[in-house]
Motif scaffolding. Structure first.
Motif, PDB file in Angstrom:
ATOM      1  N   ILE A 170     -19.725  -3.815  13.585  1.00 23.57           N
ATOM      2  CA  ILE A 170     -20.605  -2.854  12.930  1.00 23.57           C
ATOM      3  C   ILE A 170     -19.915  -1.499  12.931  1.00 23.57           C
ATOM      4  O   ILE A 170     -19.063  -1.221  13.783  1.00 23.57           O
ATOM      5  N   ALA A 171     -20.303  -0.662  11.983  1.00 23.12           N
ATOM      6  CA  ALA A 171     -19.745   0.688  11.904  1.00 23.12           C
ATOM      7  C   ALA A 171     -20.615   1.618  12.733  1.00 23.12           C
ATOM      8  O   ALA A 171     -21.801   1.821  12.437  1.00 23.12           O
ATOM      9  N   HIS A 172     -20.072   2.172  13.799  1.00 21.29           N
ATOM     10  CA  HIS A 172     -20.869   3.014  14.695  1.00 21.29           C
ATOM     11  C   HIS A 172     -21.273   4.324  14.037  1.00 21.29           C
ATOM     12  O   HIS A 172     -22.245   4.951  14.460  1.00 21.29           O
ATOM     13  N   ASP A 173     -20.543   4.740  13.011  1.00 16.84           N
ATOM     14  CA  ASP A 173     -20.886   5.998  12.377  1.00 16.84           C
ATOM     15  C   ASP A 173     -22.128   5.881  11.488  1.00 16.84           C
ATOM     16  O   ASP A 173     -22.612   6.872  10.945  1.00 16.84           O
ATOM     17  N   ARG A 174     -22.649   4.657  11.312  1.00 16.40           N
ATOM     18  CA  ARG A 174     -23.842   4.451  10.483  1.00 16.40           C
ATOM     19  C   ARG A 174     -25.060   4.110  11.324  1.00 16.40           C
ATOM     20  O   ARG A 174     -26.074   3.642  10.819  1.00 16.40           O
ATOM     21  N   ALA A 175     -24.953   4.330  12.657  1.00 14.27           N
ATOM     22  CA  ALA A 175     -26.062   3.956  13.532  1.00 14.27           C
ATOM     23  C   ALA A 175     -27.312   4.794  13.263  1.00 14.27           C
ATOM     24  O   ALA A 175     -28.438   4.326  13.441  1.00 14.27           O
ATOM     25  N   ASP A 176     -27.134   6.047  12.828  1.00 18.71           N
ATOM     26  CA  ASP A 176     -28.286   6.930  12.603  1.00 18.71           C
ATOM     27  C   ASP A 176     -28.675   7.003  11.135  1.00 18.71           C
ATOM     28  O   ASP A 176     -29.441   7.889  10.740  1.00 18.71           O
ATOM     29  N   GLN A 177     -28.141   6.107  10.305  1.00 21.67           N
ATOM     30  CA  GLN A 177     -28.458   6.112   8.887  1.00 21.67           C
ATOM     31  C   GLN A 177     -29.390   4.941   8.567  1.00 21.67           C
ATOM     32  O   GLN A 177     -29.420   3.928   9.258  1.00 21.67           O
ATOM     33  N   TYR A 178     -30.145   5.113   7.499  1.00 21.78           N
ATOM     34  CA  TYR A 178     -31.111   4.086   7.127  1.00 21.78           C
ATOM     35  C   TYR A 178     -30.464   2.952   6.355  1.00 21.78           C
ATOM     36  O   TYR A 178     -30.993   1.842   6.307  1.00 21.78           O
ATOM     37  N   GLU A 179     -29.318   3.219   5.732  1.00 20.52           N
ATOM     38  CA  GLU A 179     -28.678   2.210   4.904  1.00 20.52           C
ATOM     39  C   GLU A 179     -27.574   1.516   5.692  1.00 20.52           C
ATOM     40  O   GLU A 179     -26.724   2.160   6.306  1.00 20.52           O
ATOM     41  N   SER A 180     -27.576   0.212   5.701  1.00 21.83           N
ATOM     42  CA  SER A 180     -26.592  -0.564   6.442  1.00 21.83           C
ATOM     43  C   SER A 180     -25.334  -0.771   5.606  1.00 21.83           C
ATOM     44  O   SER A 180     -25.376  -0.784   4.366  1.00 21.83           O
ATOM     45  N   GLU A 181     -24.214  -0.950   6.298  1.00 23.60           N
ATOM     46  CA  GLU A 181     -22.946  -1.208   5.622  1.00 23.60           C
ATOM     47  C   GLU A 181     -22.853  -2.652   5.143  1.00 23.60           C
ATOM     48  O   GLU A 181     -22.019  -2.986   4.308  1.00 23.60           O
ATOM     49  N   ILE A 182     -23.695  -3.513   5.653  1.00 23.63           N
ATOM     50  CA  ILE A 182     -23.584  -4.936   5.360  1.00 23.63           C
ATOM     51  C   ILE A 182     -23.741  -5.206   3.868  1.00 23.63           C
ATOM     52  O   ILE A 182     -22.977  -5.968   3.272  1.00 23.63           O
TER      53      ILE A 182
END
Length: 938
Positions: free
Chosen positions: A695-707
């Motif tokens: 998982i991308a740790h820089d997207r932990a506080d975002q609502y949209e997932s990288e998946i």
């Protein structure tokens, strides 16, 4: 150290050996000295071992007085018959003489006031050996005899054998500590030894040991020496005159080396290696004694070389060990004369040494001996450095040796390094000409019918910075004359290896680029064997090169690997894989290693890309999968080296490529439960252990997932493939069948990849990384989140199954999981509590460890402190806490109510866990609790 002289242990050891000192004198009428007992021998060896560490001169003088008389009579010392005698290797007399001589000389070396006494002791020992030799009957001993033991008698034969092995030990000790003696002392020492090791004595020694090996006598002494003779022969040191000559020449090498190299350098490196780096000889003012010593050493070297030349025909019929000893003696002779030549050219002339070197390099049998070959080749480079007039002839001789000889391995590397050193003395153009001369030998005259791995049209273009060098139109002046394909393959391998060694020795980026260009131009020109050599050896070049050469070679490896996978050329695939593994192990430059890892990951990600092929036939998917498996072993070695990645954007780019590489691996069906080789599973496990969570740790506080945004997860997306992936994932997670059926294709592939990575990681003993997945926003309160919870359950089961016998390791992981129980995200807390409970109830001993129990208590303290801070200072809150005692840290939410509820629930569960463990192991847990309480109070 002065107190040690009066210590009970020291006095006790001295008392054990002191009574025997009065017995260490020869009895009247030539009888042997009184035999030494086993206890005396053990004490002597102990005292000899302790001698170099004595710092007090009084103790050293006392010990010298103790050991000196034993050394003087070592060669005639009788030993009490005991099984202990047979257990000493290589023989008691050699080991005793070596230990005593080394200890005595070491005492003199460390304590200058004892120098004269030590020197007199060593000279007295040699004088006594000389007296024994002169007193021996000589009538008819030099004549050939069928059984010399019967001729001179058993007693005299045993004395000769003991004297010979005693001299071996003394020579070994003296050659290691030669720098103790002054120039005049070395001169006296060598002169004494020359008088001892006369031709007549050598004939007697050779005859005695030869007769002992074949004598038919019931004498116990002869049987004992026959046993020692067999042991020496088995170790590659057959007893005889040649072994004595080897020990004597080693001492001469040490004596002569001190005139050309300082003693500090000699202790760190070999004499010849120092001379290769040395631009000119040492500016040592030579006295009359120094000149006399050099003259003596040069005369002995010349005489020894003449003896070896006269006995050359006999040596060809001797045993292999005898030949090796003779070649070793010749190597030491060459070094001795070379040192004398460098020290004083008027005493030892290069015109005498050079024919010896040329004769040696022309003899294939002699060059098969690695020591002699290495000495000969390095001597050529040294002679060229100190006598440049010979450099041109050697620069022509060495390439012919490399091309036409049958040796390989280290000898070829030594020849190439010497050639590079000589060519550098001439000019850079000479280096370029030498490389092209070797490279042109690889060219096949009938290139149209050459069977290589690559055609002419697919050859890689040479690097740009090598373009200004052009091969000579006349080609190579060296011809390759071989009688069979095996000889040709060995010769081609030597040439390729030599080109690489020459380029690496020059340590020049331009020369490295030129050598790589020459090798790559020969791909496909001769045969598949040569291509194999070039592919593997080119990796050795790139290790010393720059990023441009690395990128060019990796591009070539990619093209070759693709062609070989299509053609199913397993030989070349293995060569490429070995070359890639070599790069993974030996790229020490951080920038080059980053570039290499990035290339491997990008290559894996690119396989099966829509831009690579427009069709999606099953054959193409299988082909891409086979290409990916060829990259797994090099990638596993690369990530296992644990070289840190640089920080910044490059690091994040590598992490992204790691995630996408795993996605593509799973998309192509390369999983542990698929039909792949076990070696690939081991590589996958090694990669998984060194891979961050997917998982991308820089997207932990975002609502949209990288998946949903990752294009790699969409590869192969079609209804049949989606149904197949759902079926596979349901078989792995049967409890989540309803959730899996509602998932999209990218989410299926992500879960499948996460399952593979974390199960492999758990099999290797790590179950803590699964918590990181719940930082992704798409895993909170969703069908995908439930599937990830099921994966965490499977990870815990696998980890417990593989680590039941390692509670300390599980305790460290439990400490990390307990940290997750205090996480700022509620979903992470829930999963962490579940994992911690499974670990504690399945393996209660893991909470009985200091690491885990202290972490639990410290986490409770930090959570209580965080809640107290909220009450004390509501507006200046603190989010991070660290405990030095528990070695744990936590990042908390700014929601104070969440902190309080977390503390309350954590305290409740911690109380249950500790209570249950106390009931099982009360003493262990209570002891740790008392330690924790005492630590807090302190």
């Amino acid at each position: 150290m002065r107190d040690q002289a009066n210590s009970p242990d020291f006095i006790k050891l001295c008392n054990i050996v002191s009574p025997s000192l009065s017995n260490l004198k020869l009895q009247h009428r030539g009888q042997d000295v009184l035999p030494l007992t086993v206890s005396e021998l053990e004490v002597l060896f102990a005292l000899c071992k302790a001698a170099p560490s004595l710092a007090d001169v009084t103790i050293a003088r006392s010990l010298l007085n103790q050991l000196g008389p034993y050394l003087l009579n070592t060669h005639v010392q009788a030993i009490a018959i005991s099984p202990f005698v047979r257990s000493i290797e290589p023989s008691l007399w050699e080991l005793l003489s070596f230990s005593l001589a080394y200890a005595i000389i070491a005492l003199g070396l460390k304590h200058p006031p004892l120098h004269l006494q030590v020197f007199e002791c060593t000279c007295h020992y040699l004088q006594k050996c000389l007296e024994v030799i002169k007193a021996a009957p000589v009538g008819g001993l030099a004549d050939e005899s069928e059984d010399l033991v019967k001729t001179i008698g058993i007693d005299q034969a045993v004395k000769t054998a003991a004297l010979s092995t005693s001299l071996l030990g003394f020579l070994d000790a003296a050659s290691r500590l030669t720098h103790f003696f002054s120039v005049s002392e070395r001169l006296h020492l060598v002169d004494l030894l020359r008088n001892i090791l006369t031709e007549q004595f050598m004939v007697i020694v050779e005859g005695v040991f030869s007769s002992m090996r074949t004598a038919n006598t019931p004498s116990n002494d002869i049987l004992l020496w026959r046993y020692f003779s067999r042991r020496y022969a088995a170790s590659g040191r057959p007893l005889g005159a040649m072994l004595l000559q080897q020990g004597f020449l080693k001492l001469l090498v040490s004596c002569s080396s001190l005139d050309v190299v300082d003693k500090e350098s000699l202790q760190r490196s070999d004499t010849l290696d120092v001379l290769l780096l040395q631009q000119q000889s040492l500016d040592i003012r030579q006295s009359h004694q120094s000149i006399a010593l050099l003259e003596l050493l040069a005369d002995i070297a010349v005489d020894e070389m003449h003896l070896l030349e006269d006995g050359a025909d006999y040596l060809r019929l001797a045993s292999s060990w005898q030949q090796r000893l003779a070649f070793s003696v010749k190597a030491h002779t060459l070094i001795t004369y070379l040192n004398c030549m460098i020290a004083n050219e008027e005493i030892a002339e290069a015109d005498i040494l050079v024919p010896w070197l040329e004769e040696t390099i022309a003899d294939a049998v002699q060059m098969s001996h690695e020591e002699l070959a290495s000495v000969t080749l390095r001597s050529m480079a040294i002679v060229s450095r100190f006598s440049p007039s010979f450099a041109t002839s050697f620069s022509r001789l060495l390439p012919r040796f490399i091309v036409q000889s049958t040796v390989n391995g280290e000898t070829i590397d030594a020849a190439a390094r010497s050639l590079a050193s000589i060519l550098q003395l001439l000019s850079q153009d000479a280096v370029i000409t030498g490389l092209y001369s070797l490279g042109n030998v690889l060219s096949n005259s009938n290139t149209d019918h050459a069977v290589g791995v690559l055609g002419k049209d697919s050859l890689l273009n040479p690097p740009r910075n090598a373009g200004r060098y052009h091969p000579h139109a006349n080609g190579s002046a060296i011809s390759l004359d071989v009688k069979c394909d095996d000889d040709a393959a060995a010769a081609y391998g030597n040439i390729v290896r030599a080109i690489v060694a020459v380029a690496n020795s020059c340590d020049d980026d331009k020369i490295t680029a030129l050598a790589l260009s020459i090798l790559l131009q020969k791909l496909g020109r001769v045969n598949i064997t040569v291509d194999n050599y070039i592919i593997r050896e080119a990796a050795r070049l790139v290790v010393r090169g720059g990023p441009v050469e690395l990128k060019s070679l990796l591009k070539l490896y990619g093209r070759i690997s693709h062609d070989c996978v299509v053609q199913r050329n397993l030989i070349m695939l293995e060569a490429v894989k070995r070359a890639r593994i070599f790069l993974a192990k030996n790229l020490n430059d951080a920038t080059l290693m980053e570039e290499y890892r990035k290339n491997l990951l990008e290559t894996i990600v690119s396989k099966g890309d829509v831009h690579e092929s427009d069709n999606t036939h099953e054959a193409d998917v299988e082909l891409a999968g086979r290409e990916i498996t060829e990259l797994l072993a090099p990638l596993a070695v690369s990530v296992s080296c644990q070289r840190p990645f640089p920080d910044g954007e490059a690091h994040e780019d590598i992490l992204r490529l790691q995630r996408e590489a795993w996605f593509n691996i799973v998309v192509h069906g390369i999983t542990p439960y698929a039909s792949i080789d076990q070696q690939f599973i081991s590589a996958l496990r090694s990669i998984a252990v060194n891979t961050k969570p997917l998982i991308a740790h820089d997207r932990a506080d975002q609502y949209e997932s990288e998946i949903e945004l990752n294009t790699v997860l969409r590869r192969g997306m079609n209804p049949p493939h989606t149904a197949e992936q759902k079926k596979r994932l349901i078989s792995l997670l049967p409890k989540c069948e309803s959730e899996i059926r509602s998932l999209s294709y990218p989410k299926l592939m992500f879960l499948h990849a996460a399952y593979v990575v974390e199960i492999l990681r758990a099999e290797a003993g790590d179950c803590t990384k699964v918590l990181s997945y719940f930082l992704d926003p798409s895993l909170n309160n969703s069908a995908m989140g439930n599937c990830m919870v099921a994966i965490s359950d499977e990870v815990m089961k696998t980890s417990l199954r593989c680590q039941r016998e390692f509670p300390s390791t599980v305790a460290e992981q439990l400490a990390q999981i307990l940290t997750g129980c205090c996480h700022r995200i509620r979903r992470v807390q829930v999963v962490a509590f579940s994992c911690a409970e499974k670990l504690i109830y399945a393996m209660p001993s893991c909470l009985c460890q200091r690491k885990s129990l202290f972490a639990l208590l410290e986490l409770l303290s930090m959570m209580w402190t965080s809640c107290l801070d909220c009450e004390i200072d509501e507006y200046d809150w603190k989010s991070g806490y660290f405990s030095e005692r528990g070695k744990v840290s936590i990042e908390l939410s700014d929601d104070f109510e969440l902190r309080k509820s977390t503390l309350s629930y954590f305290y409740k569960r911690a109380k249950e866990w500790v209570t249950s463990v106390i009931n099982i192991a009360p003493l262990d847990v209570k002891g740790l609790l008392q330690v924790q309480r005492r630590t807090v109070l302190e």
